[in-house]
Design an enzyme around this catalytic site. Sequence first.
Site, PDB file in Angstrom:
ATOM      1  CB  SER A 100      -0.970  -0.054   1.188  1.00  0.00           C
ATOM      2  OG  SER A 100      -1.972   0.909   1.088  1.00  0.00           O
ATOM      3  CG  ASP A 240      -2.739   3.993  -1.430  1.00  0.00           C
ATOM      4  OD1 ASP A 240      -3.470   3.855  -2.434  1.00  0.00           O
ATOM      5  OD2 ASP A 240      -2.818   3.259  -0.433  1.00  0.00           O
ATOM      6  CG  ASP A 244      -6.044   0.667  -0.543  1.00  0.00           C
ATOM      7  OD1 ASP A 244      -5.228   1.614  -0.466  1.00  0.00           O
ATOM      8  OD2 ASP A 244      -6.036  -0.287   0.264  1.00  0.00           O
TER       9      ASP A 244
END
Length: 448
Positions: A100, A240, A244
């Site tokens: 992430s 990012d 998400d």
Amino acid sequence: MGKYFGTDGVRGVANKELTPELAFKIGRFGGYVLTKDTNRPKVIIGRDTRVSGHMLEGALVAGLLSIGAEVMRLGVISTPGVAYLTKALDAQAGVMISASHNPVQDNGIKFFGADGFKLTDEQEAEIEALLDKEVDELPRPIGTNLGQVNDYFEGGQKYLQYIKQTVEEDFSGLHIALDCAHGATSSLAPYLFADLEADISTMGTSPNGMNINDGVGSTHPEGLAELVKEKGADIGLAFDGDGDRLIAVDEKGNIVDGDQIMYICAKYMKETGQLKHNTVVSTVMSNLGFYKALEANGITSDKTAVGDRYVMEEMKRGGYNLGGEQSGHIIMLDYITTGDGMLSALQLVNIMKVTKKPLSELASEMKKFPQLLVNVRVTDKKLALENEKIKEIIRVVEEEMNGDGRVLVRPSGTEPLIRVMAEAPTQELCNEYVHRIVDVVKAEVGAE
């Protein structure tokens, strides 16, 4: 959280903590748990742009093939893209390789079930039990029963076509600045917004395996704010590394966070009859101004612990269709089963287009309360929360606030820290409240 699985899958420093050997086992055991009731199950795999993605993908694929799974590689794609395609392609499981918003040395593995949702605690516990077994007793198919691997790099386009049809109008006449964090949305987002006839300016769209999230993306929106002002854009959209999350920038260069985006969407969805049960789900870290703005519009809020998985659990439990976090994870359950930066961006730009209002005007309806968060290193987190003097100072401060502010004192999930957060009408009051509590925490259980 278990020994391997955290709040968002398995994470660690790639090739040190998250090794190819571990990835092979996760592929083998995770694949087995999710597909054991299916003959020749289909599993799809996506990854972000990290240099370690190829290494971990190879190991995961090997593990999945060893239990007889048919593997479909999607290449570089966003996490919500994998969630959507797992269900759309009738796969038994989906896997995303990403950490992430974390730096490049980290990577992670997260699974999605056949329904496109992240795994339950029970499924994760079953995988962990297999990982901890000394002997691997799972079936080992041979010959024609072994799995095969194929590529489906068109999956990204299939996902874009799906989210594109969630908005009615094109975006012609709008200038949109994009920051893709040199991550999974680097080729997807520019294509999507250009396809909707927006004028676009981009940054963070040149991944080289090493530069993901490096001073760019949703955790570093300052560069995008400069680009918006320089180009005279109507809005900036920062994603990012795995796509998400969304953080926006208004036409004046002001940052618009997840709370503000959720408020704008909630108000619009209520006005158009789309907000289920007239409720938004958020975490305890959302700003007090967010709750007050919702209340002023007759919208109910439901609070959960920090983490998008807890938001999702509450949304499913209550039948709600909008939820998220201040950090920019926004879940629109009518369309997709996880937080989705590009989908959230489409909805936000669509609201601007339909209402004919600039983002600065839409965001200004939510007055953010000044906020301060201080971390205190402690000897024992449990003792800190049970300490009577700490409880007393929190009670005293809350009484003084009289509903015009709030205090949140909670333990870190991963470190020996107590987080002390306060919101108040002024920054001065905020600082005073926090430091009064911090002083007592340090005196009672401080580690320094």
